[in-house]
Design a protein around this motif. Structure first.
Motif, PDB file in Angstrom:
ATOM      1  N   UNK A 156      18.340   2.195   7.056  1.00  0.00           N
ATOM      2  CA  UNK A 156      17.818   3.084   6.021  1.00  0.00           C
ATOM      3  C   UNK A 156      16.770   2.339   5.202  1.00  0.00           C
ATOM      4  N   UNK A 157      15.981   3.113   4.459  1.00  0.00           N
ATOM      5  CA  UNK A 157      15.084   2.547   3.461  1.00  0.00           C
ATOM      6  C   UNK A 157      15.561   3.020   2.091  1.00  0.00           C
ATOM      7  N   UNK A 158      15.056   2.373   1.067  1.00  0.00           N
ATOM      8  CA  UNK A 158      15.524   2.669  -0.280  1.00  0.00           C
ATOM      9  C   UNK A 158      14.526   3.526  -1.047  1.00  0.00           C
ATOM     10  N   UNK A 159      15.053   4.364  -1.905  1.00  0.00           N
ATOM     11  CA  UNK A 159      14.229   5.153  -2.812  1.00  0.00           C
ATOM     12  C   UNK A 159      13.359   4.220  -3.649  1.00  0.00           C
ATOM     13  N   UNK A 160      12.107   4.594  -3.806  1.00  0.00           N
ATOM     14  CA  UNK A 160      11.115   3.913  -4.640  1.00  0.00           C
ATOM     15  C   UNK A 160      10.722   2.523  -4.140  1.00  0.00           C
ATOM     16  N   UNK A 161      11.064   2.217  -2.904  1.00  0.00           N
ATOM     17  CA  UNK A 161      10.571   0.989  -2.276  1.00  0.00           C
ATOM     18  C   UNK A 161       9.459   1.379  -1.313  1.00  0.00           C
ATOM     19  N   UNK A 162       8.215   0.888  -1.496  1.00  0.00           N
ATOM     20  CA  UNK A 162       7.100   1.286  -0.624  1.00  0.00           C
ATOM     21  C   UNK A 162       7.395   0.989   0.850  1.00  0.00           C
ATOM     22  N   UNK A 211      -5.187   2.858  12.634  1.00  0.00           N
ATOM     23  CA  UNK A 211      -3.767   2.848  12.990  1.00  0.00           C
ATOM     24  C   UNK A 211      -2.845   2.471  11.838  1.00  0.00           C
ATOM     25  N   UNK A 212      -3.403   2.022  10.731  1.00  0.00           N
ATOM     26  CA  UNK A 212      -2.575   1.532   9.639  1.00  0.00           C
ATOM     27  C   UNK A 212      -2.493   0.018   9.668  1.00  0.00           C
ATOM     28  N   UNK A 213      -2.067  -0.558   8.584  1.00  0.00           N
ATOM     29  CA  UNK A 213      -2.034  -2.022   8.464  1.00  0.00           C
ATOM     30  C   UNK A 213      -0.601  -2.522   8.528  1.00  0.00           C
ATOM     31  N   UNK A 214      -0.292  -3.399   9.487  1.00  0.00           N
ATOM     32  CA  UNK A 214       1.067  -3.951   9.545  1.00  0.00           C
ATOM     33  C   UNK A 214       1.375  -4.804   8.316  1.00  0.00           C
ATOM     34  N   UNK A 215       2.625  -4.767   7.906  1.00  0.00           N
ATOM     35  CA  UNK A 215       3.062  -5.650   6.818  1.00  0.00           C
ATOM     36  C   UNK A 215       3.089  -7.081   7.318  1.00  0.00           C
ATOM     37  N   UNK A 216       2.620  -8.000   6.506  1.00  0.00           N
ATOM     38  CA  UNK A 216       2.576  -9.413   6.885  1.00  0.00           C
ATOM     39  C   UNK A 216       3.556 -10.198   6.041  1.00  0.00           C
ATOM     40  N   UNK A 217       4.188 -11.154   6.698  1.00  0.00           N
ATOM     41  CA  UNK A 217       5.130 -12.019   5.998  1.00  0.00           C
ATOM     42  C   UNK A 217       4.432 -12.701   4.818  1.00  0.00           C
ATOM     43  N   UNK A 218       5.076 -12.716   3.708  1.00  0.00           N
ATOM     44  CA  UNK A 218       4.509 -13.312   2.505  1.00  0.00           C
ATOM     45  C   UNK A 218       3.926 -12.284   1.556  1.00  0.00           C
ATOM     46  N   UNK A 219       3.748 -11.033   2.048  1.00  0.00           N
ATOM     47  CA  UNK A 219       3.253  -9.960   1.183  1.00  0.00           C
ATOM     48  C   UNK A 219       4.385  -9.482   0.280  1.00  0.00           C
ATOM     49  N   UNK A 220       4.084  -9.200  -0.961  1.00  0.00           N
ATOM     50  CA  UNK A 220       5.071  -8.712  -1.918  1.00  0.00           C
ATOM     51  C   UNK A 220       5.747  -7.463  -1.346  1.00  0.00           C
ATOM     52  N   UNK A 221       7.077  -7.464  -1.160  1.00  0.00           N
ATOM     53  CA  UNK A 221       7.776  -6.300  -0.597  1.00  0.00           C
ATOM     54  C   UNK A 221       7.579  -5.026  -1.407  1.00  0.00           C
ATOM     55  N   UNK A 222       7.229  -5.155  -2.678  1.00  0.00           N
ATOM     56  CA  UNK A 222       7.025  -3.973  -3.511  1.00  0.00           C
ATOM     57  C   UNK A 222       5.568  -3.550  -3.576  1.00  0.00           C
ATOM     58  N   UNK A 223       4.703  -4.264  -2.844  1.00  0.00           N
ATOM     59  CA  UNK A 223       3.286  -3.883  -2.828  1.00  0.00           C
ATOM     60  C   UNK A 223       3.101  -2.643  -1.967  1.00  0.00           C
ATOM     61  N   UNK A 224       2.176  -1.767  -2.374  1.00  0.00           N
ATOM     62  CA  UNK A 224       1.914  -0.544  -1.621  1.00  0.00           C
ATOM     63  C   UNK A 224       0.977  -0.839  -0.452  1.00  0.00           C
ATOM     64  N   UNK A 229       3.941   5.055   2.335  1.00  0.00           N
ATOM     65  CA  UNK A 229       4.576   6.110   1.549  1.00  0.00           C
ATOM     66  C   UNK A 229       5.764   5.540   0.797  1.00  0.00           C
ATOM     67  N   UNK A 230       5.997   6.091  -0.389  1.00  0.00           N
ATOM     68  CA  UNK A 230       7.163   5.723  -1.180  1.00  0.00           C
ATOM     69  C   UNK A 230       8.036   6.968  -1.354  1.00  0.00           C
ATOM     70  N   UNK A 231       9.219   6.928  -0.796  1.00  0.00           N
ATOM     71  CA  UNK A 231      10.147   8.047  -0.950  1.00  0.00           C
ATOM     72  C   UNK A 231      10.728   8.015  -2.363  1.00  0.00           C
TER      73      UNK A 231
END
Length: 288
Positions: A156-162, A211-224, A229-231
């Motif tokens: 699952x993912x969490x509410x308000x986590x990008x 295609x969108x940008x993959x998340x990279x290690x070291x990026x702030x997990x709360x960064x958009x 999308x943020x549920x």
């Protein structure tokens, strides 16, 4: 009931018909009373078509008949008929000029070819390149987008986590297919141009130009993410307790061949994954 002659007159490939046109009136040598479409393809009652061997939908077909050509990347050939030029140094019939040529009505079905005796056509039929390009387009094998997310959609993912969203590069890239009749080949190329994300939670769709940008290690997990999308609500009340995240990729399609080219109608591919969204629970501790 259709006679064999009528069927031959109205012959069309099962996948697509490439209509052969004539620059002017054409005749065939040796016609026998009535309308014989194989010997008089320019007659008003006749629709002369060239079939391209191949399967339906996105399946490319092969197979080669005598005087014809096969193309594609696999599978067995479906039916197709066309006028194939006859090689050799056969002279024209008496009274015929050098501008014509000998052609044989050639058919391919299930990888086997048949060919009628050659006849003389005053003018060589020409291929409708756009129609041939449409056949090539129908043979394109486009992958469905493989959806990637960070955080991962499971469990699952969490509410308000990008949530970062992108399409796996393995399913993002140009694809091509070719269709041929004797002497002419046309290639259709599909290129992905954008992906539209639908989140299933009632929010607006989001169109991304790539295609969108993959998340990279070291990026702030709360960064958009530039495309994410943020549920803002739990999926507990949704059907199956999950939101349906959908990616729809639009492919632009162009064609080229025989010194020409152009644009065809775009195509789309779609994939969907279930996303459970949980409400985070804050734990409040106290001290004594």
């Amino acid at each position: 009931m259709l006679t064999r002659r009528t069927v031959r007159c109205l012959i069309a490939a099962s996948v697509a018909a490439i209509v052969l046109t004539h620059a002017g009136p054409a005749g065939a040598d040796g016609g026998i009373g009535g309308v014989n479409c194989r010997q008089n393809p320019s007659a008003p009652e006749c629709e002369v078509s060239a079939g391209t061997p191949g399967g339906q939908g996105d399946a490319a077909g092969g197979g080669q008949g005598r005087g014809g050509s096969g193309d594609g990347s696999g599978g067995g050939g479906d039916g197709g008929c066309y006028w194939a030029p006859v090689d050799g140094d056969l002279p024209p019939p008496p009274g015929k000029g050098p501008q014509g040529g000998w052609y044989a009505w050639t058919c391919v079905a299930d990888g086997l070819g048949t060919q009628d005796p050659p006849v003389w056509l005053d003018q060589a039929p020409t291929v409708d390149l756009v129609a041939l390009a449409q056949t090539a387009r129908s043979r394109l094998r486009l992958p469905s987008p493989q959806i990637r997310t960070n955080p991962a959609a499971a469990p699952f993912v969490l509410v308000r986590v990008p949530v970062w969203l992108w399409v796996d590069p393995a399913t993002w890239g140009a694809r091509s297919a070719t269709a041929s009749v004797p002497g002419v080949s046309v290639t259709a190329t599909a290129t992905p141009t954008q992906v539209v994300w639908s989140f299933g939670d009632g929010s607006d769709d989001l169109a991304c130009s790539g295609p969108g940008e993959p998340w990279k290690r070291g990026t702030d997990p709360l960064a958009s993410s530039p495309c994410g999308h943020t549920y803002t609500s739990s999926s507990a009340v949704a059907a199956g307790s999950a939101f349906q995240l959908q990616a729809t990729v639009t492919w632009s399609v162009t064609w080229s061949g025989a010194g020409d080219g152009g644009t065809l109608a775009p195509l789309t591919t779609t994939s969907t994954v279930s996303v459970r969204v949980a409400q985070s629970q804050a734990i409040v501790g106290g001290s004594q």
